[in-house]
Every structure is written in structure tokens, then in C-alpha cells.
Design an enzyme around this catalytic site. Structure first.
Site, short mmCIF file in Angstrom:
data_model
loop_
_atom_site.label_atom_id
_atom_site.label_comp_id
_atom_site.label_asym_id
_atom_site.label_seq_id
_atom_site.Cartn_x
_atom_site.Cartn_y
_atom_site.Cartn_z
N LYS A 43 0.82 -1.21 0.00
CA LYS A 43 0.00 0.00 0.00
C LYS A 43 0.85 1.27 0.00
O LYS A 43 0.52 2.25 0.64
CB LYS A 43 -0.93 -0.01 1.21
CG LYS A 43 -1.89 -1.19 1.20
CD LYS A 43 -2.87 -1.13 2.32
CE LYS A 43 -3.79 -2.32 2.37
NZ LYS A 43 -4.44 -2.68 1.14
N CYS A 44 1.92 1.25 -0.74
CA CYS A 44 2.88 2.36 -0.81
C CYS A 44 2.79 3.03 -2.18
O CYS A 44 2.44 2.39 -3.17
CB CYS A 44 4.28 1.80 -0.58
SG CYS A 44 5.64 2.98 -0.74
N GLY A 45 3.11 4.30 -2.22
CA GLY A 45 3.12 5.01 -3.50
C GLY A 45 4.15 4.46 -4.48
O GLY A 45 4.04 4.69 -5.68
N PHE A 46 5.14 3.73 -3.99
CA PHE A 46 6.17 3.15 -4.85
C PHE A 46 5.86 1.71 -5.27
O PHE A 46 6.63 1.09 -5.99
CB PHE A 46 7.54 3.16 -4.15
CG PHE A 46 8.03 4.53 -3.77
CD1 PHE A 46 8.17 5.53 -4.71
CD2 PHE A 46 8.34 4.82 -2.45
CE1 PHE A 46 8.62 6.79 -4.36
CE2 PHE A 46 8.80 6.07 -2.08
CZ PHE A 46 8.94 7.06 -3.04
N THR A 47 4.74 1.17 -4.81
CA THR A 47 4.42 -0.23 -5.03
C THR A 47 4.31 -0.59 -6.51
O THR A 47 4.96 -1.52 -6.98
CB THR A 47 3.11 -0.61 -4.30
OG1 THR A 47 3.30 -0.39 -2.90
CG2 THR A 47 2.72 -2.06 -4.55
#
Length: 170
Positions: A43-47
Site C-alpha cells: 500500500k505504498c506510493g512506490f508499489t
């Protein structure tokens, strides 16, 4: 460069970690292969970018000696809230990850996984040894030594040349 009293190991191959099902994995089985070790979160912006590019790199280079080990971590804003098996399911289903997803770990602090203590002691980053965020990547040579560390904002494809060099590719 690397080992001190708290980290006596000199190679990644000296560690045993657990896979997403809790089974021991002796990292000596990767001797002779190049490793890319990444702390991942669903659930990360970099996922999206990282998982997509990790899958691409793995499909290009696994037959040439690359192995990727993904370690789910929930230390950064609870961005990996599920179980280890849920993290594996997410990576495999959504991003077609065929590389191993390990058991959830802590990467910073007193309870950091021993393998992460070793990685951080071997190659510090812009925040010193501390892992800054999800998707910090460590490149390990065939002998088990850390040869590169890449921050969360460094996309995996951007250091493809380093991977090729470690694999002995032209």
C-alpha cells in the site's frame, strides 16, 4: 566495510530467513547467484513501479543468475498490514511475481531482522545505516557481498546495468 560486533557475518550466505509460510530458507542456496533484496509493501506510493519493474528484471535475468528476495515490511506507515502470505498473494496475483516473498520483517530498530542488520552495516545510505522507506534495494554479488544500495525513489530498471555487470553480462 560491514561487520562489527553486532554483525559478525561477512556474507549474506551465512543467514537463514523464513519464507512467507514460516519455513527456514538457508541463503547459502543462493551462492553463485546475484541477489536483489527489497523491503516491500503493498500500500505504498512506490508499489506499482517497483513491483512491475522487479517482475520485469526477474523475467529477464533469472535464467542468467539473478534472484530477487522480497521482504514485506510494515514499519513505514503500516503500508504492509496483512500477513506474510497475504503479501505473497498480492505480489504473485497482482504483479505476477515469481520470485520468493519472505516472511514479514522489521528493517530498523532493535528488532530488525539479522539479515537487515547485515545489509545496513554493509552499505549505508543517505540516512546512515537506517532504511529510509519501503522499496530500499540491496544488490548482492555471487559471493554474498553487498555491492549496491538503492533508495526507494530509485526504480529497479534504472540500475539494470549494475545487475548485468554483477552477472558478468556485457
Amino acid at each position: 566495510m560491514g561487520s562489527g560486533p553486532s554483525v559478525p557475518e561477512t556474507s549474506i550466505h551465512e543467514f537463514t530467513v523464513k519464507d512467507s509460510k514460516g519455513q527456514d530458507i538457508d541463503l547459502s542456496i543462493y551462492r553463485g547467484r546475484v541477489l536483489l533484496i527489497v523491503n516491500v509493501a503493498s500500500k505504498c506510493g512506490f508499489t506499482e513501479t517497483n513491483y512491475t519493474q522487479l517482475t520485469e528484471l526477474y523475467s529477464r535475468y533469472r535464467d542468467k543468475g539473478l534472484e530477487i528476495l522480497a521482504f514485506p515490511c510494515n514499519q513505514f506507515l503500516n503500508q504492509e498490514p496483512g500477513t506474510s502470505l497475504e503479501a505473497q498473494g498480492f505480489a504473485c496475483t497482482r504483479f505476477n511475481a515469481e520470485y520468493p516473498v519472505m516472511q514479514k520483517v522489521r528493517v530498523n530498530g532493535a528488532n530488525a531482522a539479522p539479515v537487515y542488520k547485515f545489509l545496513k552495516a554493509s552499505r549505508s545510505g543517505s540516512f546512515g545505516a537506517r532504511i529510509k522507506w519501503n522499496f530500499t534495494k540491496f544488490l548482492i554479488d555471487m559471493d554474498g557481498h553487498v555491492i549496491g544500495r538503492y533508495g526507494p525513489t530509485t526504480n529497479p530498471m534504472s540500475f539494470e546495468a549494475d545487475i548485468k555487470k554483477a552477472l558478468g553480462e556485457p
